[in-house]
Design an enzyme around this catalytic site. Sequence first.
Site, PDB file in Angstrom:
ATOM      1  N   LYS A 234     -44.928  70.212  14.657  1.00 13.27           N
ATOM      2  CA  LYS A 234     -45.469  70.159  16.008  1.00 13.27           C
ATOM      3  C   LYS A 234     -45.326  71.538  16.653  1.00 13.27           C
ATOM      4  O   LYS A 234     -44.231  71.934  17.048  1.00 13.27           O
ATOM      5  CB  LYS A 234     -44.746  69.125  16.882  1.00 13.27           C
ATOM      6  CG  LYS A 234     -45.534  68.784  18.149  1.00 13.27           C
ATOM      7  CD  LYS A 234     -44.669  68.391  19.316  1.00 13.27           C
ATOM      8  CE  LYS A 234     -44.135  69.583  20.057  1.00 13.27           C
ATOM      9  NZ  LYS A 234     -45.202  70.414  20.698  1.00 13.27           N
TER      10      LYS A 234
ATOM     11  N   SER B  49     -35.710  74.819  23.772  1.00 17.43           N
ATOM     12  CA  SER B  49     -34.688  74.772  24.808  1.00 17.43           C
ATOM     13  C   SER B  49     -33.444  74.028  24.342  1.00 17.43           C
ATOM     14  O   SER B  49     -33.513  73.112  23.502  1.00 17.43           O
ATOM     15  CB  SER B  49     -35.241  74.103  26.065  1.00 17.43           C
ATOM     16  OG  SER B  49     -35.304  72.694  25.919  1.00 17.43           O
ATOM     17  N   THR B  50     -32.322  74.415  24.916  1.00 20.33           N
ATOM     18  CA  THR B  50     -31.060  73.752  24.614  1.00 20.33           C
ATOM     19  C   THR B  50     -31.114  72.280  24.992  1.00 20.33           C
ATOM     20  O   THR B  50     -30.644  71.412  24.241  1.00 20.33           O
ATOM     21  CB  THR B  50     -29.916  74.453  25.364  1.00 20.33           C
ATOM     22  OG1 THR B  50     -29.831  75.816  24.917  1.00 20.33           O
ATOM     23  CG2 THR B  50     -28.582  73.763  25.126  1.00 20.33           C
TER      24      THR B  50
ATOM     25  N   VAL C 266     -33.639  70.186  25.167  1.00 19.53           N
ATOM     26  CA  VAL C 266     -34.453  69.378  24.246  1.00 19.53           C
ATOM     27  C   VAL C 266     -33.713  69.156  22.941  1.00 19.53           C
ATOM     28  O   VAL C 266     -33.675  68.040  22.407  1.00 19.53           O
ATOM     29  CB  VAL C 266     -35.822  70.053  24.007  1.00 19.53           C
ATOM     30  CG1 VAL C 266     -36.572  69.342  22.877  1.00 19.53           C
ATOM     31  CG2 VAL C 266     -36.654  70.031  25.281  1.00 19.53           C
TER      32      VAL C 266
ATOM     33  N   GLU D 297     -32.281  76.730  16.934  1.00 21.70           N
ATOM     34  CA  GLU D 297     -32.004  77.953  17.694  1.00 21.70           C
ATOM     35  C   GLU D 297     -32.544  77.694  19.079  1.00 21.70           C
ATOM     36  O   GLU D 297     -33.726  77.381  19.253  1.00 21.70           O
ATOM     37  CB  GLU D 297     -32.670  79.166  17.042  1.00 21.70           C
ATOM     38  CG  GLU D 297     -32.232  80.494  17.634  1.00 21.70           C
ATOM     39  CD  GLU D 297     -33.236  81.050  18.619  1.00 21.70           C
ATOM     40  OE1 GLU D 297     -32.891  81.104  19.831  1.00 21.70           O
ATOM     41  OE2 GLU D 297     -34.332  81.415  18.207  1.00 21.70           O
TER      42      GLU D 297
ATOM     43  N   CYS E 120     -36.157  85.037  23.036  1.00 22.08           N
ATOM     44  CA  CYS E 120     -34.856  84.353  23.021  1.00 22.08           C
ATOM     45  C   CYS E 120     -33.725  85.351  23.199  1.00 22.08           C
ATOM     46  O   CYS E 120     -32.665  85.018  23.733  1.00 22.08           O
ATOM     47  CB  CYS E 120     -34.665  83.600  21.711  1.00 22.08           C
ATOM     48  SG  CYS E 120     -36.052  82.566  21.218  1.00 22.08           S
TER      49      CYS E 120
ATOM     50  N   GLU F 111     -30.189  80.672  32.230  1.00 21.20           N
ATOM     51  CA  GLU F 111     -31.325  81.231  31.500  1.00 21.20           C
ATOM     52  C   GLU F 111     -32.573  81.179  32.375  1.00 21.20           C
ATOM     53  O   GLU F 111     -32.919  80.125  32.915  1.00 21.20           O
ATOM     54  CB  GLU F 111     -31.561  80.454  30.207  1.00 21.20           C
ATOM     55  CG  GLU F 111     -32.683  81.027  29.367  1.00 21.20           C
ATOM     56  CD  GLU F 111     -32.903  80.272  28.072  1.00 21.20           C
ATOM     57  OE1 GLU F 111     -33.167  80.915  27.047  1.00 21.20           O
ATOM     58  OE2 GLU F 111     -32.808  79.024  28.085  1.00 21.20           O
TER      59      GLU F 111
END
Length: 546
Positions: A217, A271-272, A274, A298, A332, A428
């Site tokens: 995806k 994202s962290t 998710v 990551e 990132c 972030e």
Amino acid sequence: MSSIASLSALRRVPAAVNEPIKSYAPGSPERAELKARLASMTTERVEIPLIIGGKEIRTGKTAQSVMPFQHGHVLAEYHMASPEHVQQAIAAALTARREWANWPWEDRAAVILKAAELLATTWKSTLNAATMLGQAKTAYQSEIDAACELIDFWRFNAQYAQEIFSDQPANGAGVWNQLEYRALEGFVYAVSPFNFTAIGGNLSSAPALMGNTVVWKPASSAMLSAYYIMKIFEAAGMPPGVINFVPGSAGPITNAVLASPDLAGIHFTGSTEVFQSMWKTVGENISRYKTYPRLVGETGGKDFIIAHPSADPAAVAVAIVRGGFEYSGQKCSAASRVYVPQSLWGEVRDRTIAMMRELKMGDPRDFRNFLSAVIDRKAFDRISSYLDEGKKTATILQGGGCDASEGFYVEPTLVETKDPAYRLMCEEIFGPVVTAYAYPDAKWLETLDVLDKTSPYALTGAVFATERTAVREATSALRNAAGNFYINDKPTGAVVGQQPFGGARASGTNDKAGSKSNLTRWVSTRTIKETFVPPTDYKYPFMTGE
């Protein structure tokens, strides 16, 4: 099962070398070719289907891909998958696995290596142009990402796979011990972000190289470049069903995937929040899966630059500008928080502001521009809200302007705060915003400790110092604060084969994309012991006599 016999030879892939970065200087052939492809792609309106089991599927439910810097211009319309299409993709992956997992690894590598060669030659201008127009990258940023990094991923992964498969155990007398590196039992779910075209090509193909089949995806805001990667895979001879291309809304697709008992792994960049949500769902479903899924991710970052009083102010300023504002801070690894000693802050600040005032922002088809728009309205609104707060509670030294009338433009912005725990130093932002704190020179060691404890992330960071003692102090104190740590260099620009990339803490599982450690996550080893002359008596020598 294919009846084709395996080649009787110990084969070796070509030694991997980094793809040379083209300059796109005036008068160069690559510049003319890219300009021409940008012009032609601007006039196109591509229809992007799902690709499941090698077949194109048009669902009728579509969304649009637009130019971030000219959001009224539609580049493509892509069809969106439903949960039923996800089930089809899973079934296609499981069917393809029966043969693909049994191919000699060298033949799987040959497909990946051919993809690399196609990208290095006939497909380079197309993928670079798609990345520039669809993701608002400059020619140089596209070249180092969509072209060179992806080529490097494919070539180095083939070499690393060879090294993994050649790692075999020792043998005792009369015994042959072997390790078989099996593909995972099931399928791998690959979820890629918008900000690096190369990540999409790697997240999907790294598990495939090791014998797995994949449901991919891609990010909705990077659909055009992802589609062309799929076309490169097809041109390279990737068998149908090995990688299944499933665009659409993340929630319904992910929910359908995580409910499958055949989920064998997740390869994720995003994202962290998710990734943590996916991990939680996997945990809740753990008893339903046939195997324990491998989770490789990551995620976020709050990447730093810290300067010691012995640092070169000019080098620090350049690192802030390049590390913080290239690709509008949407890497990132982009520098987002800066710690500078008060004795150097005046010069670092003034040098940084002077360079920022020279930066040109606009359409990436104009090669004079250093940066372009941020990716979409959601990003624009998020970054704007941080700037609104900065204007009220800190000092905007340069930039701060936002304009979404034609494109999603956010000016490169330098913020100064007197509080190292200030919100813009901690959270972030993922945009062209750098927040700086000038610390007392005498509090170097204390500031290292503050830096380490300020953010939950640990992706990239950099220290600038000319005194070696200071370098050693920072390297030790910040051991766990960054998975990629730079000394006297900006915290961006990791090169495959040179600086394997990944972070820990809330930044991910640190499985280092572009390294052997990542590829080993996509195999399950089987130990095979063969005894040539087995014993025929149960007694041991110690049992005789007394």
